[in-house]
Motif scaffolding. Structure first.
Motif, PDB file in Angstrom:
ATOM      1  N   ILE A 200       0.985  -0.994   0.025  1.00 46.55           N
ATOM      2  CA  ILE A 200      -0.008   0.143  -0.078  1.00 46.55           C
ATOM      3  C   ILE A 200       0.936   1.271  -0.019  1.00 46.55           C
ATOM      4  O   ILE A 200       0.495   2.180  -0.609  1.00 46.55           O
ATOM      5  CB  ILE A 200      -0.977   0.022   1.106  1.00 46.55           C
ATOM      6  N   GLY A 201       1.885   1.048   0.835  1.00 47.95           N
ATOM      7  CA  GLY A 201       2.717   2.436   0.952  1.00 47.95           C
ATOM      8  C   GLY A 201       3.530   2.580  -0.228  1.00 47.95           C
ATOM      9  O   GLY A 201       4.050   3.745  -0.816  1.00 47.95           O
ATOM     10  N   THR A 202       3.947   1.628  -1.209  1.00 45.15           N
ATOM     11  CA  THR A 202       4.614   1.692  -2.171  1.00 45.15           C
ATOM     12  C   THR A 202       3.819   2.132  -3.356  1.00 45.15           C
ATOM     13  O   THR A 202       4.134   3.243  -4.072  1.00 45.15           O
ATOM     14  CB  THR A 202       4.929   0.373  -2.956  1.00 45.15           C
ATOM     15  N   VAL A 203       2.358   1.885  -3.638  1.00 47.44           N
ATOM     16  CA  VAL A 203       1.740   2.168  -4.527  1.00 47.44           C
ATOM     17  C   VAL A 203       0.811   3.788  -4.270  1.00 47.44           C
ATOM     18  O   VAL A 203       0.385   4.175  -5.092  1.00 47.44           O
ATOM     19  CB  VAL A 203       0.564   1.281  -5.177  1.00 47.44           C
ATOM     20  N   TYR A 204       1.105   4.224  -2.794  1.00 44.67           N
ATOM     21  CA  TYR A 204       0.302   5.289  -2.666  1.00 44.67           C
ATOM     22  C   TYR A 204       0.695   6.747  -3.372  1.00 44.67           C
ATOM     23  O   TYR A 204      -0.217   7.586  -3.364  1.00 44.67           O
ATOM     24  CB  TYR A 204       0.434   5.548  -1.048  1.00 44.67           C
ATOM     25  N   VAL A 205       1.827   6.564  -3.955  1.00 43.79           N
ATOM     26  CA  VAL A 205       2.112   7.592  -4.688  1.00 43.79           C
ATOM     27  C   VAL A 205       1.198   8.214  -5.934  1.00 43.79           C
ATOM     28  O   VAL A 205       0.904   9.287  -6.280  1.00 43.79           O
ATOM     29  CB  VAL A 205       3.646   7.540  -5.575  1.00 43.79           C
ATOM     30  N   SER A 206       0.358   7.184  -6.486  1.00 43.15           N
ATOM     31  CA  SER A 206      -0.487   7.175  -7.302  1.00 43.15           C
ATOM     32  C   SER A 206      -1.749   7.914  -6.869  1.00 43.15           C
ATOM     33  O   SER A 206      -2.547   8.460  -7.596  1.00 43.15           O
ATOM     34  CB  SER A 206      -1.020   5.739  -7.787  1.00 43.15           C
ATOM     35  N   SER A 356       5.114   8.695  -1.355  1.00 38.96           N
ATOM     36  CA  SER A 356       4.027   8.186  -0.539  1.00 38.96           C
ATOM     37  C   SER A 356       4.056   8.428   1.110  1.00 38.96           C
ATOM     38  O   SER A 356       3.151   8.787   1.640  1.00 38.96           O
ATOM     39  CB  SER A 356       3.895   6.559  -0.630  1.00 38.96           C
ATOM     40  N   PHE A 357       5.134   8.125   1.492  1.00 40.51           N
ATOM     41  CA  PHE A 357       5.342   8.427   3.053  1.00 40.51           C
ATOM     42  C   PHE A 357       5.473   9.716   3.453  1.00 40.51           C
ATOM     43  O   PHE A 357       4.377   9.845   4.510  1.00 40.51           O
ATOM     44  CB  PHE A 357       6.977   8.065   3.394  1.00 40.51           C
ATOM     45  N   ILE A 417      14.531   7.461   5.543  1.00 43.06           N
ATOM     46  CA  ILE A 417      14.441   8.749   4.699  1.00 43.06           C
ATOM     47  C   ILE A 417      13.308   9.626   5.121  1.00 43.06           C
ATOM     48  O   ILE A 417      13.638  10.867   5.319  1.00 43.06           O
ATOM     49  CB  ILE A 417      14.402   8.223   3.336  1.00 43.06           C
ATOM     50  N   GLY A 418      12.131   8.988   5.257  1.00 38.84           N
ATOM     51  CA  GLY A 418      10.954  10.047   5.915  1.00 38.84           C
ATOM     52  C   GLY A 418      11.139  10.607   6.914  1.00 38.84           C
ATOM     53  O   GLY A 418      10.993  11.745   7.183  1.00 38.84           O
ATOM     54  N   VAL A 419      11.934   9.833   8.075  1.00 40.13           N
ATOM     55  CA  VAL A 419      12.195  10.506   9.386  1.00 40.13           C
ATOM     56  C   VAL A 419      13.130  11.446   9.245  1.00 40.13           C
ATOM     57  O   VAL A 419      13.047  12.493   9.919  1.00 40.13           O
ATOM     58  CB  VAL A 419      12.727   9.318  10.107  1.00 40.13           C
TER      59      VAL A 419
END
Length: 762
Positions: A200-206, A356-357, A417-419
């Motif tokens: 879900i986190g991978t594709v959330y950029v969509s 996404s993150f 990276i997000g943190v």
């Protein structure tokens, strides 16, 4: 004139807002992610897309309330900053900017993959470049898009709409043919439900595209309806498409073949429609990735602006170019960072997941902001759309928990990276923003009192007067006041409108903040109109508007004010290219459903006064021309004269003697005069006989100071709006020329009818 005095034009309907969001969401995601998602979760990745859509729907509902309650540039950043304060505002602002930058790099690498390995199968010199070629192609296109937005090419918006609608049609065709081919999904969930959750986190950029709609909330018509509907539609449409594409893809190719493909959708299309179908998908992917990256660069610049406005970010970054009127520094920095991410070789999957993150962090805080604003109820929070009672606080609470759940399940590297990015936002706050940004938060704030209603004018006969030129503004107001005075018994008033047009690359609020000279000129011009109106003893309301298209904006003002008459200036020259009379005048002249008077100003001292003539004919608008002349004459000096003139040409009818022609001309004049209240103004009649109407008219009017003529066309035509003769008189006559027509409603286009039906829900 302060920013609060400005209006932003609401020129986006449902379809426009919907395509803005869809333009970002129907992009690299649907063309590149199938291989990445299939590698992580197999056919069950379609569940990941569906759940990502549900998480986005919850965020869309919260954003819809916030966007209609506080429609300001910056979207989620602004709402979080307003509700939770600059500490969280700094986190979200930097997070959104970083997310959009990573997303832009993701789209550009997707572009490179489809351009080289994809088109390389069809175009020889594009083949064999490998990963280095993909990187170079991505860098080149990213640089080009940065340049396009730097210079502010207006046509990008229209092109993007065409691309989006074409892509939707292409994907629907792909799904239809793919399903007819009978895809067979073998093992549905080979890697377990943990992998499905992580994907879900991978594709959330969509799904980050609907945020773009919220950043445009100030520009959307009927926002209580169109904004939530467009956001929901912009989430549901790609969700269904993504699920369908994964079903067709995993049911057509093996998971191994799909996972290793750089052009997965094209490879799938090859299986059931051959090389031609694959080529169509490749071309679609190339345009989709360009469209998505362009929208992300624009959105990133707007987030920068909002942060600068709130003193969280240095304002130097948001300076508007003096020539191109674009936030060129912000666009340049966004472009440079995108180029760096591409050049250092960050993997396409990592780029997608980091984007996404950052948006999941943002939406988690958006849900919190809705609850805080509901409880605090500040005076400036008046959402025209509220999450329905039965769904509140379920939507923000469940949405917050869902985003946290997705974040926890993501790749540890991406989390790291997000943190770091979140930490950078916190560090920036303590190093720079804490001492500059107002430390305001609504946590615990008491319920604010009801805001006072703002007067909106009381006139029942309204004359809209667009003003732009200080040299002619006073005379336009005076001529409009003549119409108002005649209708004084109907509580007449003038609506003076000035529009500052800005390019699409610059947010409307950004223009207000950084175009001090233009804003000051606008203020002075409208102050001048107020002074003129006061001297003429007529009520006036001024409207200062910032928007994209002056003609469409003035049409909206006419509709909003219920105007009876619009009077506007004209330079007297017809355009030889895109427009007949001018880009602002054309839509008003052809579509305004009230009286329209177009005035070309002659020498000073003769505008609407001196020796006046009305060119009278059999056309339906001659009485309106006579009415305008009578109105002008009533406020003109006593030495003003008024003549009603008709031209007759031998051979038009039986009986060509001069006496017959004179009689026929006088008959036409009297029939028109009987339909006009001249208010005691005396007039002379004159019939001119000539061999050709246009030459006779031009010769006759040369001796008059002010000429009034009625339109000879009904509705807009390709070569003339008011008719060729009135427009030719306006071009060639040396005096003041007023071309008038009465109210007429032009037939709706198919597009206008569809938009209206969607907006009304009938």
């Amino acid at each position: 004139m302060s920013e609060a005095d400005q209006e932003l034009a609401r020129d986006l309907g449902f379809l426009e807002a919907y395509t803005i969001g869809l333009g970002t969401m129907i992009g690299a995601g649907i063309f590149v992610l199938p291989s990445i998602a299939a590698k992580q979760a197999g056919p069950a990745s379609m569940v990941s897309f569906a759940l990502g859509g549900v998480v986005s729907l919850l965020a869309a509902l919260s954003l819809s309330e916030l966007a209609t309650g506080m429609p300001r540039a910056g979207g989620s950043y602004y709402y979080v900053n307003r509700a939770l304060g600059p500490f969280f505002g700094s986190i979200v602002g930097w997070g959104m900017w970083a997310g959009l930058t990573f997303a832009s790099a993701f789209y550009m690498i997707g572009f490179g993959q489809y351009l080289l390995p994809g088109l390389g199968s069809y175009v020889g010199f594009l083949a064999g470049w490998g990963d280095l070629g993909i990187t170079v192609a991505a860098l080149a296109m990213a640089a080009l898009l940065t340049g396009v937005n730097y210079y502010g090419v207006k046509e990008t918006g229209a092109l993007q709409n065409v691309i989006v609608l074409s892509l939707v049609a292409l994907i629907v065709a792909f799904l239809g043919l793919g399903i007819l081919n009978g895809p067979t999904v073998r093992e549905f969930n080979p890697f377990g439900w943990g992998s499905v959750a992580a994907t879900i986190g991978t594709v959330y950029v969509s799904f980050i595209g609907f945020e773009v709609i919220a950043t445009s909330a100030e520009e959307i018509k009927n926002p209580s309806r169109n904004l939530p509907l467009s956001m929901i539609a912009a989430v549901v449409t790609p969700t269904l498409m993504y699920v369908g594409v994964m079903f067709v893809s995993t049911g057509t190719l093996s998971i191994d073949a799909l996972a290793t493909s750089k052009i997965p959708v094209a490879d799938v299309a090859t299986e059931f429609v051959g090389s031609l179908g694959a080529l169509m998908m490749i071309l679609g992917a190339v345009f989709a990735t360009i469209s998505s990256a362009n929208a992300s660069i624009l959105s990133a610049a707007r987030v920068n602006f909002a942060m600068g406005r709130d003193r969280i970010l240095v304002n130097w970054l948001n300076e508007v170019h003096h020539r191109f009127r674009t936030p060129y520094r912000s666009i340049t920095v966004t472009g440079i960072v995108t180029l760096v991410l591409i050049a250092i070789g960050v993997g396409i999957g990592t780029l997608a997941e980091v984007a996404s993150f950052m948006y999941l962090v943002t939406y988690a805080l958006v849900h919190v902001a809705v609850v805080v604003l509901r409880r605090a109820d500040p005076a400036d929070y008046e959402p025209s759309f509220r999450i329905p009672g039965v769904l509140y606080p379920v939507v923000p609470v469940v949405g917050f928990l869902a985003t946290l759940g997705v974040l926890v399940g993501m790749n540890p590297l991406v989390q790291g990276i997000g943190v770091v990015i979140v930490g950078a936002g916190i560090g920036w706050y303590f190093w720079y923003a804490r001492d500059r940004a107002p430390a305001e938060t609504l946590l615990g704030e008491a319920i604010a009192p009801e805001p006072e209603a703002v007067a909106d004018g009381t006139g029942r006969y309204r004359v809209v007067v667009p003003v732009a030129n200080p040299e002619t503004g006073a005379d336009l107001i005076r001529l409009a006041a003549a119409s108002a005075h005649v209708n004084a018994d109907r509580e007449a008033e003038l609506i003076a409108v000035n529009v500052i047009e800005v390019p699409r690359q610059t947010s409307l609020s950004q223009n207000i903040a950084f175009e001090e000279e233009r804003i000051e000129n606008q203020r002075e011009l409208l102050e001048q109109t107020r002074g003129v109106a006061e001297n003429l003893d007529v009520g006036i309301k001024t409207r200062a508007i910032v928007g994209r298209d002056a003609g469409e904006i003035i049409l909206d003002v006419i509709e909003e004010e219920g105007a009876d008459h619009v009077l506007l200036g004209w330079r007297g020259a017809r355009s030889r290219r895109e427009h007949v009379l001018g880009s602002t005048i054309d839509p008003i002249a052809s579509r305004a459903d009230c009286d329209v008077t177009l005035v070309k100003m002659g020498p000073r001292g003769t505008r609407g006064r001196g020796d006046m003539v009305v060119l009278v004919g059999r056309g339906p608008h001659s009485p309106y021309a006579a009415r305008r002349a009578a109105e002008f004459a009533r406020i003109a000096p006593s030495e003003t004269s008024l003549t009603l003139l008709n031209v007759q040409v031998p051979g038009d009818e039986d009986g060509d003697s001069d006496a017959d022609l004179q009689a026929r001309g006088r008959e036409i004049i009297e029939s028109v005069a009987d339909r006009v209240d001249f208010g005691g103004i005396g007039y002379e009649t004159r019939v001119v006989v000539g061999d050709e109407v246009e030459d006779a008219l031009l010769g006759a009017v040369a001796e008059y100071d002010t000429i009034c003529i009625g339109a000879t066309r009904s509705g807009a035509v390709s070569q003339a709006l008011f008719g060729s003769i009135p427009e030719r008189v306006g071009e060639r006559a040396e005096g003041t020329v007023a071309i008038a027509r009465g109210p007429e409603e032009s037939p709706r286009s198919i597009r206008e009818a569809l938009v209206e039906r969607l907006q009304t829900g009938d």
